[in-house]
Design a protein around this motif. Structure first.
Motif, PDB file in Angstrom:
ATOM      1  N   VAL A 183       0.841  -1.196   0.000  1.00  0.00           N
ATOM      2  CA  VAL A 183       0.000   0.000   0.000  1.00  0.00           C
ATOM      3  C   VAL A 183       0.872   1.239   0.000  1.00  0.00           C
ATOM      4  CG1 VAL A 183      -1.641   1.368   1.358  1.00  0.00           C
ATOM      5  CG2 VAL A 183      -1.986  -1.098   1.089  1.00  0.00           C
ATOM      6  N   GLU A 184       0.537   2.173  -0.859  1.00  0.00           N
ATOM      7  CA  GLU A 184       1.229   3.462  -0.955  1.00  0.00           C
ATOM      8  C   GLU A 184       0.259   4.563  -0.545  1.00  0.00           C
ATOM      9  OE1 GLU A 184       4.149   6.052  -1.475  1.00  0.00           O
ATOM     10  OE2 GLU A 184       4.558   4.178  -2.556  1.00  0.00           O
ATOM     11  N   LEU A 185       0.647   5.394   0.430  1.00  0.00           N
ATOM     12  CA  LEU A 185      -0.220   6.471   0.912  1.00  0.00           C
ATOM     13  C   LEU A 185       0.193   7.808   0.329  1.00  0.00           C
ATOM     14  CD1 LEU A 185      -0.990   6.056   4.716  1.00  0.00           C
ATOM     15  CD2 LEU A 185      -2.221   5.177   2.747  1.00  0.00           C
ATOM     16  N   GLU A 186      -0.811   8.573  -0.118  1.00  0.00           N
ATOM     17  CA  GLU A 186      -0.625   9.980  -0.470  1.00  0.00           C
ATOM     18  C   GLU A 186      -1.255  10.779   0.670  1.00  0.00           C
ATOM     19  OE1 GLU A 186       1.260  10.549  -2.938  1.00  0.00           O
ATOM     20  OE2 GLU A 186       1.247   8.511  -3.722  1.00  0.00           O
ATOM     21  N   THR A 189      -8.014  10.751  -5.958  1.00  0.00           N
ATOM     22  CA  THR A 189      -7.484  10.795  -7.335  1.00  0.00           C
ATOM     23  C   THR A 189      -7.107  12.213  -7.773  1.00  0.00           C
ATOM     24  OG1 THR A 189      -9.710  10.897  -8.332  1.00  0.00           O
ATOM     25  CG2 THR A 189      -8.740   8.713  -8.038  1.00  0.00           C
ATOM     26  N   PHE A 190      -6.430  12.929  -6.892  1.00  0.00           N
ATOM     27  CA  PHE A 190      -6.022  14.307  -7.201  1.00  0.00           C
ATOM     28  C   PHE A 190      -5.120  14.376  -8.425  1.00  0.00           C
ATOM     29  CE2 PHE A 190      -2.819  12.500  -4.462  1.00  0.00           C
ATOM     30  CZ  PHE A 190      -1.619  12.963  -4.974  1.00  0.00           C
ATOM     31  N   TRP A 191      -4.365  13.300  -8.705  1.00  0.00           N
ATOM     32  CA  TRP A 191      -3.448  13.303  -9.848  1.00  0.00           C
ATOM     33  C   TRP A 191      -4.188  13.406 -11.171  1.00  0.00           C
ATOM     34  CZ3 TRP A 191      -3.739   9.351  -6.192  1.00  0.00           C
ATOM     35  CH2 TRP A 191      -4.513   8.248  -6.550  1.00  0.00           C
ATOM     36  N   LEU A 192      -5.465  12.996 -11.175  1.00  0.00           N
ATOM     37  CA  LEU A 192      -6.279  13.130 -12.385  1.00  0.00           C
ATOM     38  C   LEU A 192      -6.877  14.529 -12.497  1.00  0.00           C
ATOM     39  CD1 LEU A 192      -8.238   9.751 -12.208  1.00  0.00           C
ATOM     40  CD2 LEU A 192      -6.145  10.234 -13.504  1.00  0.00           C
ATOM     41  N   LYS A 193      -7.248  15.099 -11.359  1.00  0.00           N
ATOM     42  CA  LYS A 193      -7.918  16.404 -11.368  1.00  0.00           C
ATOM     43  C   LYS A 193      -6.935  17.550 -11.566  1.00  0.00           C
ATOM     44  CE  LYS A 193     -11.620  14.092 -10.047  1.00  0.00           C
ATOM     45  NZ  LYS A 193     -11.046  12.831  -9.581  1.00  0.00           N
ATOM     46  N   ALA A 194      -5.710  17.391 -11.099  1.00  0.00           N
ATOM     47  CA  ALA A 194      -4.711  18.453 -11.191  1.00  0.00           C
ATOM     48  C   ALA A 194      -3.366  17.869 -11.598  1.00  0.00           C
ATOM     49  CB  ALA A 194      -4.598  19.196  -9.862  1.00  0.00           C
ATOM     50  N   PRO A 195      -3.253  17.370 -12.820  1.00  0.00           N
ATOM     51  CA  PRO A 195      -2.001  16.719 -13.238  1.00  0.00           C
ATOM     52  C   PRO A 195      -0.803  17.655 -13.263  1.00  0.00           C
ATOM     53  CG  PRO A 195      -3.449  17.074 -15.128  1.00  0.00           C
ATOM     54  CD  PRO A 195      -4.245  17.380 -13.904  1.00  0.00           C
ATOM     55  N   PRO A 220       3.165  19.282  -8.875  1.00  0.00           N
ATOM     56  CA  PRO A 220       4.329  18.399  -8.682  1.00  0.00           C
ATOM     57  C   PRO A 220       3.980  17.115  -7.941  1.00  0.00           C
ATOM     58  CG  PRO A 220       4.934  20.675  -8.218  1.00  0.00           C
ATOM     59  CD  PRO A 220       3.437  20.657  -8.410  1.00  0.00           C
ATOM     60  N   GLN A 221       3.066  17.202  -6.947  1.00  0.00           N
ATOM     61  CA  GLN A 221       2.699  15.997  -6.198  1.00  0.00           C
ATOM     62  C   GLN A 221       1.973  14.991  -7.088  1.00  0.00           C
ATOM     63  OE1 GLN A 221       3.692  15.339  -3.171  1.00  0.00           O
ATOM     64  NE2 GLN A 221       2.668  13.336  -3.048  1.00  0.00           N
ATOM     65  N   SER A 222       1.244  15.477  -8.095  1.00  0.00           N
ATOM     66  CA  SER A 222       0.564  14.573  -9.022  1.00  0.00           C
ATOM     67  C   SER A 222       1.583  13.791  -9.845  1.00  0.00           C
ATOM     68  CB  SER A 222      -0.371  15.362  -9.942  1.00  0.00           C
ATOM     69  OG  SER A 222      -1.415  15.962  -9.205  1.00  0.00           O
ATOM     70  N   LEU A 223       2.628  14.473 -10.292  1.00  0.00           N
ATOM     71  CA  LEU A 223       3.679  13.778 -11.044  1.00  0.00           C
ATOM     72  C   LEU A 223       4.369  12.755 -10.151  1.00  0.00           C
ATOM     73  CD1 LEU A 223       5.321  13.418 -13.610  1.00  0.00           C
ATOM     74  CD2 LEU A 223       6.793  15.303 -12.856  1.00  0.00           C
ATOM     75  N   LYS A 224       4.591  13.105  -8.888  1.00  0.00           N
ATOM     76  CA  LYS A 224       5.179  12.146  -7.951  1.00  0.00           C
ATOM     77  C   LYS A 224       4.284  10.918  -7.793  1.00  0.00           C
ATOM     78  CE  LYS A 224       7.706  15.577  -5.191  1.00  0.00           C
ATOM     79  NZ  LYS A 224       7.812  16.217  -3.853  1.00  0.00           N
TER      80      LYS A 224
END
Length: 336
Positions: A300-303, A309-315, A318-322
């Motif tokens: 399990v990986e925690l953000e 799914t913030f990486w989809l809403k705000a690609p 920098p945290q989304s790229l991480k």
């Protein structure tokens, strides 16, 4: 931070942690843009959501943009596979590296997009899909399945299309990986439970829906209820509240978390990425706990401090790229 099997139960937070400062800045930015658009119906929202995803991807991969490299050296195809129920043409997006397009893949990824089974199309998470294809792990072929959506179709058809996509496109000799985000994670987990044993090498889930806690505690297996804590006000964020359904489980017989230990035994290695400030957080955590109880290897990986799914809403963040890079690392762990 990655958490291996023995520590999963310790991640059942009673209250959500504070939002990350960078997330709070993003929230303020969204507020300055004005109130979000209100739609008369899901049907009105569906094409607009799909186009917004395409526009976001185009912006991120435009010349000079951060992810321009993802637009290069990738062969893109669109086609359909027939439904086993009624012959419906299920849309599929295929991605290969140009240098590998004429070679048999070593790894086949079957990808299911999110959207609450109500919005999203085969290309709605193409940016994430391109990160996977360009991961450098070998000859990867990715198929993203455009399963039918509610309310025009029942949830049983969403699942049927998802299974048909896997059965039609899985490799005979390649390592088959099932992957999905949010409700796409629900599809990936469900397909992994009903697909023929031995056909799936691994499962990669991102903020997956696996249960229906908002409809009642009776939809959470009793042994897992102490760890299913995120149907609670502190986990509500500006991106997502409770996943409300018109009928429990959207009419499905059961959701992935309700599988018995016997049904979970012998499932493949599974990697799960979770955002802590998410009312669906416990769905993925408890699914990891259940898999571990059944003897499945889980990571399990925690953000921490970020919403659903913030990486989809705000690609662009920098945290989304991480988070995308962690997804690739998760795939490497599954394949090792």
């Amino acid at each position: 931070m990655v958490f291996p099997d023995p520590y999963l139960k310790l991640l059942a937070f009673q209250t959500a942690p504070p939002l990350d400062p960078a997330c709070l800045e993003w929230e303020e930015e969204l507020k300055h843009r004005g109130p979000p658009r209100v739609f008369e119906s899901v049907l009105e929202r569906q094409p607009i959501y799909a186009q917004e995803c395409r526009d976001s991807h185009a912006q991120m991969m435009a010349p000079g943009a951060r992810d321009y490299e993802l637009s290069q050296g990738v062969e893109r195809k669109e086609f359909t596979v027939p439904s086993s129920v009624d012959g419906f043409a299920i849309p599929v997006l295929q991605l290969d590296l140009t240098e590998h397009q004429d070679q048999d893949p070593e790894i086949v990824i079957i990808y299911y997009h999110g959207g609450g089974l109500r919005v999203g199309e085969a290309d709605s998470e193409e940016l994430s899909c391109r990160h996977l294809v360009k991961s450098g792990i070998g000859r990867v072929r990715l198929y993203s399945i455009g399963y039918r959506l509610m309310p025009s179709w029942p949830a049983t058809m969403c699942l049927s299309d998802s299974l048909d996509g896997f059965n039609a496109l899985r490799g005979e000799t390649a390592k088959n990986i099932l992957m999905g985000s949010s409700s796409g994670g629900q599809m990936a987990a469900a397909v992994s439970q009903i697909a023929s044993k031995g056909t799936i090498h691994g499962v990669l889930l991102r903020s997956p829906v696996t249960a229906d806690g908002p409809s009642g505690v009776e939809y959470i297996p009793e042994r897992l209820r102490p760890y299913h804590t995120s149907v609670s006000p502190s986990f509500v964020s500006f991106l997502i509240g409770y996943l409300q359904r018109d009928i429990p489980r959207d009419g499905l017989e059961k959701l992935p978390l309700e599988a018995t230990l016997e049904e979970l035994q012998d499932l493949p290695r599974t990697w799960i990425q979770l955002a802590t400030n998410d009312t669906i957080y416990s769905d993925g955590l408890c699914y990891g706990i259940a898999l571990r109880e059944a003897g499945v290897e889980v990571q399990v990986e925690l953000e921490k401090g970020w919403p659903h799914t913030f990486w989809l809403k705000a690609p662009q963040l920098p945290q989304s790229l991480k988070a995308e890079k962690k997804m690739v690392d998760g795939l490497k762990w599954i394949l090792r």
